[in-house]
Design an enzyme around this catalytic site. Sequence first.
Site, PDB file in Angstrom:
ATOM      1  N   PRO A 103      43.725  49.218  38.228  1.00 49.16           N
ATOM      2  CA  PRO A 103      44.511  49.850  39.284  1.00 49.16           C
ATOM      3  C   PRO A 103      45.052  48.886  40.325  1.00 49.16           C
ATOM      4  O   PRO A 103      44.340  47.981  40.758  1.00 49.16           O
ATOM      5  CB  PRO A 103      43.530  50.821  39.947  1.00 49.16           C
ATOM      6  CG  PRO A 103      42.323  50.862  39.119  1.00 49.16           C
ATOM      7  CD  PRO A 103      42.409  49.820  38.061  1.00 49.16           C
ATOM      8  N   ASN A 104      46.292  49.099  40.668  1.00 44.93           N
ATOM      9  CA  ASN A 104      47.008  48.398  41.745  1.00 44.93           C
ATOM     10  C   ASN A 104      47.407  46.963  41.395  1.00 44.93           C
ATOM     11  O   ASN A 104      48.104  46.318  42.179  1.00 44.93           O
ATOM     12  CB  ASN A 104      46.189  48.403  43.052  1.00 44.93           C
ATOM     13  CG  ASN A 104      45.875  49.800  43.526  1.00 44.93           C
ATOM     14  OD1 ASN A 104      46.783  50.612  43.613  1.00 44.93           O
ATOM     15  ND2 ASN A 104      44.620  50.116  43.796  1.00 44.93           N
TER      16      ASN A 104
ATOM     17  N   ARG B 224      51.611  43.573  46.989  1.00 45.58           N
ATOM     18  CA  ARG B 224      50.316  43.976  47.531  1.00 45.58           C
ATOM     19  C   ARG B 224      49.622  42.798  48.216  1.00 45.58           C
ATOM     20  O   ARG B 224      49.315  41.791  47.553  1.00 45.58           O
ATOM     21  CB  ARG B 224      49.471  44.434  46.342  1.00 45.58           C
ATOM     22  CG  ARG B 224      48.076  44.766  46.661  1.00 45.58           C
ATOM     23  CD  ARG B 224      47.273  44.957  45.387  1.00 45.58           C
ATOM     24  NE  ARG B 224      45.953  45.400  45.758  1.00 45.58           N
ATOM     25  CZ  ARG B 224      44.922  45.410  44.952  1.00 45.58           C
ATOM     26  NH1 ARG B 224      45.062  45.024  43.692  1.00 45.58           N
ATOM     27  NH2 ARG B 224      43.761  45.814  45.380  1.00 45.58           N
TER      28      ARG B 224
ATOM     29  N   TYR C 132      46.433  38.049  47.399  1.00 51.86           N
ATOM     30  CA  TYR C 132      46.635  37.980  45.947  1.00 51.86           C
ATOM     31  C   TYR C 132      47.803  37.084  45.519  1.00 51.86           C
ATOM     32  O   TYR C 132      48.041  36.932  44.323  1.00 51.86           O
ATOM     33  CB  TYR C 132      46.863  39.398  45.401  1.00 51.86           C
ATOM     34  CG  TYR C 132      45.674  40.318  45.623  1.00 51.86           C
ATOM     35  CD1 TYR C 132      44.470  40.104  44.957  1.00 51.86           C
ATOM     36  CD2 TYR C 132      45.742  41.396  46.512  1.00 51.86           C
ATOM     37  CE1 TYR C 132      43.374  40.933  45.161  1.00 51.86           C
ATOM     38  CE2 TYR C 132      44.653  42.233  46.719  1.00 51.86           C
ATOM     39  CZ  TYR C 132      43.472  41.991  46.040  1.00 51.86           C
ATOM     40  OH  TYR C 132      42.379  42.809  46.242  1.00 51.86           O
TER      41      TYR C 132
ATOM     42  N   ASN D 103      40.488  42.256  34.459  1.00 57.82           N
ATOM     43  CA  ASN D 103      40.447  42.412  35.914  1.00 57.82           C
ATOM     44  C   ASN D 103      40.558  43.912  36.159  1.00 57.82           C
ATOM     45  O   ASN D 103      41.657  44.484  36.134  1.00 57.82           O
ATOM     46  CB  ASN D 103      41.579  41.663  36.609  1.00 57.82           C
ATOM     47  CG  ASN D 103      41.473  41.768  38.128  1.00 57.82           C
ATOM     48  OD1 ASN D 103      40.685  42.565  38.657  1.00 57.82           O
ATOM     49  ND2 ASN D 103      42.253  40.984  38.844  1.00 57.82           N
TER      50      ASN D 103
ATOM     51  N   ALA E  52      39.345  47.570  41.644  1.00 63.84           N
ATOM     52  CA  ALA E  52      38.260  48.265  42.351  1.00 63.84           C
ATOM     53  C   ALA E  52      37.306  48.992  41.406  1.00 63.84           C
ATOM     54  O   ALA E  52      36.149  49.232  41.768  1.00 63.84           O
ATOM     55  CB  ALA E  52      38.852  49.235  43.361  1.00 63.84           C
TER      56      ALA E  52
ATOM     57  N   GLU F 291      35.110  38.882  32.956  1.00 62.97           N
ATOM     58  CA  GLU F 291      35.547  39.583  34.175  1.00 62.97           C
ATOM     59  C   GLU F 291      36.272  38.585  35.084  1.00 62.97           C
ATOM     60  O   GLU F 291      35.754  37.495  35.343  1.00 62.97           O
ATOM     61  CB  GLU F 291      34.305  40.149  34.883  1.00 62.97           C
ATOM     62  CG  GLU F 291      34.613  40.868  36.181  1.00 62.97           C
ATOM     63  CD  GLU F 291      33.346  41.376  36.888  1.00 62.97           C
ATOM     64  OE1 GLU F 291      32.226  41.267  36.324  1.00 62.97           O
ATOM     65  OE2 GLU F 291      33.491  41.874  38.025  1.00 62.97           O
TER      66      GLU F 291
ATOM     67  N   HIS G 272      38.466  38.143  38.829  1.00 67.70           N
ATOM     68  CA  HIS G 272      39.010  38.629  40.093  1.00 67.70           C
ATOM     69  C   HIS G 272      39.845  37.511  40.695  1.00 67.70           C
ATOM     70  O   HIS G 272      39.388  36.357  40.758  1.00 67.70           O
ATOM     71  CB  HIS G 272      37.903  39.024  41.078  1.00 67.70           C
ATOM     72  CG  HIS G 272      37.057  40.148  40.552  1.00 67.70           C
ATOM     73  ND1 HIS G 272      37.487  41.443  40.544  1.00 67.70           N
ATOM     74  CD2 HIS G 272      35.837  40.135  39.968  1.00 67.70           C
ATOM     75  CE1 HIS G 272      36.550  42.199  39.992  1.00 67.70           C
ATOM     76  NE2 HIS G 272      35.539  41.436  39.628  1.00 67.70           N
TER      77      HIS G 272
ATOM     78  N   ARG H  24      34.818  38.940  51.057  1.00 63.09           N
ATOM     79  CA  ARG H  24      35.548  40.121  51.528  1.00 63.09           C
ATOM     80  C   ARG H  24      34.596  41.256  51.907  1.00 63.09           C
ATOM     81  O   ARG H  24      33.423  41.005  52.181  1.00 63.09           O
ATOM     82  CB  ARG H  24      36.566  40.519  50.450  1.00 63.09           C
ATOM     83  CG  ARG H  24      37.533  39.366  50.116  1.00 63.09           C
ATOM     84  CD  ARG H  24      38.564  39.770  49.103  1.00 63.09           C
ATOM     85  NE  ARG H  24      39.424  40.832  49.624  1.00 63.09           N
ATOM     86  CZ  ARG H  24      40.194  41.601  48.849  1.00 63.09           C
ATOM     87  NH1 ARG H  24      40.213  41.403  47.534  1.00 63.09           N
ATOM     88  NH2 ARG H  24      40.945  42.551  49.382  1.00 63.09           N
TER      89      ARG H  24
HETATM   90  C1  DQA Z   1      40.388  42.307  42.593  1.00 58.52           C
HETATM   91  C2  DQA Z   1      39.328  42.512  43.683  1.00 58.52           C
HETATM   92  C3  DQA Z   1      38.996  43.985  43.842  1.00 58.52           C
HETATM   93  O1  DQA Z   1      38.030  44.153  44.875  1.00 58.52           O
HETATM   94  C4  DQA Z   1      40.232  44.765  44.215  1.00 58.52           C
HETATM   95  O2  DQA Z   1      39.924  46.128  44.306  1.00 58.52           O
HETATM   96  C5  DQA Z   1      41.358  44.512  43.283  1.00 58.52           C
HETATM   97  C6  DQA Z   1      41.626  43.156  42.856  1.00 58.52           C
HETATM   98  C7  DQA Z   1      40.834  40.838  42.509  1.00 58.52           C
HETATM   99  O3  DQA Z   1      41.506  40.519  41.521  1.00 58.52           O
HETATM  100  O4  DQA Z   1      40.572  40.049  43.396  1.00 58.52           O
HETATM  101  O5  DQA Z   1      42.108  45.421  42.941  1.00 58.52           O
HETATM  102  O6  DQA Z   1      39.835  42.668  41.346  1.00 58.52           O
END
Ligand code: DQA
Length: 145
Positions: free
Chosen positions: A9-10, A17, A22, A73, A76, A97, A99, A106
């Site tokens: 998501p996102n 964003r 990011y 990735n 959240a 995994e 990020h 954070r």
């Molecule tokens: C993320 C970190 C997560 O906490 C966040 O919700 C994301 C992006 C990262 O790539 O740093 O959507 O996974």
Amino acid sequence: MKLIIINGPNLNMLGVREPEVYGKQTLNEINDKIAAEAQRKGVSIDFYQSDSEGEIIKKIHSCQGVYDGIILNAGALSHYSYALRDAIPIAGIPVVEVHISNVYKRESFRQKSVISAVCQGVICGFGIKGYLMALYYFTEEKYEG
Ligand code: DQA
């Protein structure tokens, strides 16, 4: 070798964003760079993004027997989705995994991942380079020590 990068998501909103967190590159720009590097390494790579937990879980199920590894990735979802956590062993292939941000710098809710324990390893805080580091985990000779 056949790999897939799954973004949750996102992450389709990269570039827009929170660029201070990011970066300014869009997901398509990032994926193009990864695709070029994968081609250089002689690896086949697919890309998938969804905002939907269920769709991501279904995608992970479908990876068994198709891919040698998943670079994930989950955004959240990583912090709370036990359903996603349960899908990973079903795929039966290694998952790395990733990020982009350093989640440990954070908010406290980001400092826990419910999926890490069923992943091969975690790469976090190295920006979009993290995806390439995960790619190299799969493509480079394993270091035996
Ligand atoms: C993320 C970190 C997560 O906490 C966040 O919700 C994301 C992006 C990262 O790539 O740093 O959507 O996974």
